[in-house]
Design a protein around this motif. Sequence first.
Motif, short mmCIF file in Angstrom:
data_model
loop_
_atom_site.label_atom_id
_atom_site.label_comp_id
_atom_site.label_asym_id
_atom_site.label_seq_id
_atom_site.Cartn_x
_atom_site.Cartn_y
_atom_site.Cartn_z
N LYS A 236 46.49 98.90 23.38
CA LYS A 236 46.14 98.73 24.84
C LYS A 236 45.10 97.61 25.15
CE LYS A 236 48.16 102.95 25.35
NZ LYS A 236 49.31 103.11 26.12
N GLU A 237 45.77 96.38 24.87
CA GLU A 237 45.03 95.01 25.02
C GLU A 237 45.40 94.29 26.26
OE1 GLU A 237 47.75 92.51 21.95
OE2 GLU A 237 45.87 92.96 21.68
N ASN A 238 46.32 94.82 27.15
CA ASN A 238 46.79 93.90 28.14
C ASN A 238 46.00 94.44 29.34
OD1 ASN A 238 48.53 92.87 30.40
ND2 ASN A 238 50.25 93.33 29.16
N PRO A 239 45.30 93.35 30.22
CA PRO A 239 44.61 93.51 31.30
C PRO A 239 45.38 93.98 32.60
CG PRO A 239 44.88 90.99 30.80
CD PRO A 239 45.52 91.81 29.96
N ILE A 240 46.51 94.15 32.41
CA ILE A 240 47.30 94.57 33.58
C ILE A 240 47.93 95.76 33.35
CG2 ILE A 240 49.15 94.02 34.96
CD1 ILE A 240 48.46 91.32 34.99
N VAL A 241 47.72 96.94 34.15
CA VAL A 241 48.45 98.22 33.69
C VAL A 241 49.39 98.55 35.11
CG1 VAL A 241 47.90 100.85 33.54
CG2 VAL A 241 46.26 98.89 32.76
N LEU A 242 50.41 98.62 34.65
CA LEU A 242 51.59 98.92 35.70
C LEU A 242 51.68 100.60 35.82
CD1 LEU A 242 53.34 97.45 37.62
CD2 LEU A 242 55.19 97.45 35.84
N GLY A 243 52.00 101.06 37.12
CA GLY A 243 52.05 102.47 37.29
C GLY A 243 51.24 103.32 36.49
N PRO A 244 49.79 103.30 36.65
CA PRO A 244 48.72 104.29 36.15
C PRO A 244 48.61 105.30 37.01
CG PRO A 244 47.65 102.34 37.26
CD PRO A 244 49.04 102.22 37.64
N ARG A 245 47.63 106.14 36.33
CA ARG A 245 47.21 107.35 37.32
C ARG A 245 46.09 106.69 38.18
NH1 ARG A 245 47.33 112.27 34.75
NH2 ARG A 245 46.49 112.91 36.92
N PHE A 246 45.91 107.56 39.31
CA PHE A 246 45.04 107.05 40.64
C PHE A 246 43.63 107.06 39.85
CE2 PHE A 246 42.29 108.11 43.87
CZ PHE A 246 42.43 107.05 44.72
N LYS A 247 43.24 108.10 39.12
CA LYS A 247 41.85 108.43 38.66
C LYS A 247 41.40 106.99 37.92
CE LYS A 247 43.26 111.11 34.68
NZ LYS A 247 43.19 112.47 34.01
N ASP A 248 42.51 106.40 36.96
CA ASP A 248 42.22 105.09 36.37
C ASP A 248 41.78 103.93 37.03
OD1 ASP A 248 42.53 106.85 33.97
OD2 ASP A 248 44.53 106.46 34.03
N ALA A 249 42.44 103.81 38.08
CA ALA A 249 42.38 102.62 39.08
C ALA A 249 41.33 102.62 39.64
CB ALA A 249 43.57 102.37 39.65
N PHE A 250 40.95 103.70 40.35
CA PHE A 250 39.58 103.72 41.33
C PHE A 250 38.55 104.52 40.91
CE2 PHE A 250 43.34 102.62 44.02
CZ PHE A 250 42.89 101.71 44.55
N GLN A 251 37.30 104.19 40.97
CA GLN A 251 36.09 104.90 40.67
C GLN A 251 35.70 105.62 41.85
OE1 GLN A 251 34.71 104.90 37.54
NE2 GLN A 251 36.72 103.86 37.16
N ASP A 252 35.94 105.12 43.14
CA ASP A 252 35.45 106.13 44.53
C ASP A 252 36.41 105.87 45.34
OD1 ASP A 252 33.93 103.29 44.40
OD2 ASP A 252 34.60 103.62 46.07
N ALA A 253 36.41 106.65 46.55
CA ALA A 253 37.38 106.73 47.46
C ALA A 253 37.26 105.56 48.51
CB ALA A 253 37.00 108.07 48.46
N GLY A 254 35.97 105.22 48.67
CA GLY A 254 35.86 104.07 49.32
C GLY A 254 36.58 102.64 49.08
N SER A 255 36.73 102.41 48.04
CA SER A 255 37.44 101.11 47.64
C SER A 255 38.83 101.44 47.83
CB SER A 255 36.97 100.89 46.02
OG SER A 255 37.55 102.01 45.24
N PHE A 256 39.39 102.52 47.47
CA PHE A 256 40.63 102.74 47.76
C PHE A 256 41.12 102.55 49.21
CE2 PHE A 256 43.95 105.91 48.95
CZ PHE A 256 45.10 105.50 48.53
#
Length: 507
Positions: free
Chosen positions: A366-386
């Motif tokens: 898991k060394e690639n800095p780009i993740v394609l098709g991840p889970r929502f919880k992995d991409a966002f820490q809070d609702a405001g940024s989304f």
Amino acid sequence: MAPINLKQSPNSAAKSVASSTEARILVRETLRVTANLASPPLDSLPPTTSPAAPHATNLPILDNHFLDSTSRLICCEEIDGRRWNYVADIQPSGKLKNASIRALCLQTPQAPIDEMMSFIRSYVVPEGFPDSVTPSYVPYMTWRALKHFFGGAMGVFTTQTLLNSVGVARNKATPGAIAINWILKDGAGRVGKMLFARQGKKFDYDLKQLRFAGDLLMELGAGVELATAAAPHLFLPLACAANVAKNVSAVTSTSTRTPIYKAFAKGENIGDVTAKGECVGNIADLLGTGLSIMISKRNPSLVTTFGLLSCGYIFSSYQEVRSVVLHTLNRARFNVAVETFLKTGRVPSLQKGNMNERILSFPWLKENPIVLGPRFKDAFQDAGSFLAIEPLFDREKYLVTYNQTKGKVYALLKDQAKSDDIIKAAFHAHVLLHFIRSSSGAQNSNQKQVDAFSSSVPTTTNLEAEIAASCKMVSNSYEIFKSKASEQGWVMAESLLNPGKARLCHR
């Protein structure tokens, strides 16, 4: 004076007609005999052919072509560059004899060395070579043959070591115990093969990476087999572990074989390319085995021999997979294409893109800095940024963001996303990564240095600005990228980017 009418008797008229017919027959026979005498005998025909010689397509019978008074040319034929005349014998009555057709070669026989080379070529290269395969076929088969040569040579030493360790050579074990140990060893290998086969589609996504990883496992298994010589009492666990590794390698080799040969085939000759490729591997394996048998009689050092053969095997394997030129875009080749486009405005050619693909980047790391098709919880820490960036992607089938904590760019896919949307999402993720690196001053594009990249984290406000700027750039440059990639021969209709299974649904 009245004209004189000369009347001929019926007998006189009949004689005149008969003499006229005989004269015509005599003239015709004279011309035929003269033509036969003037034509050269069959044995004196020149061995070479001229451009005016009839081709294989001129199949109609040549009624008036007589080679001599007893032979007649029926037709001509060409096969593999050699021409043949088919002649038939003539009876005294002028009719053709039944079952009298003979084939006469117009070329001189080939030299023995040429005959041998033609025989070898029929086994090691596809029909129509080199026009029937791509240019990358020759370097691939060269390195493949060298790899199998080292593999065959190593197989002699590993088999000899296993037999000695199990007690066959020294009669330290009963035949029943030897058979049980050997069966258990092979059974463990088959179980490992079945478990690894569930990887399935990954053999298509990361073909070269898994192929090279499989060859590394093959060498690891050979090393464990040789280790049984130092610990014969651990034969069964060591042999089982070695056989599991080697069977996993066999699954990888078998699963990646067809896509590689398909890349070499021009037209519908995949079966021919596969058969000749496997034949080359078997020939090289036999040569390596024969050489290793001669070397083993001198009792060389196992460690030294294994080290040399392993280096040759691994180097040949690396060059083998590196020489394969694929037209599809997986993660590694897509990274090369997009990074080159963002830096130079050009898309690399098929040859260059494949040569620059990272072979040692294993899919499970898991060394690639780009993740394609991840889970929502992995991409966002809070609702405001989304909620802040969601309006920027109303017209898209994806959403791209940057997780400041994990230091990675995430491309989330919506449930309507198709193949082109997945490619565009991956392209957008690379553009955003490029913007963030440029703004933070991190000019090093080596994707291994994720920690150094994540040390300079943009603020939330700057991140929204970077995402907005990336959206504008993607809308202007994505179609250009696709067009230039298609011009270079890359297949853009489908991709092997292997996105995650998570999809965003309508609320």
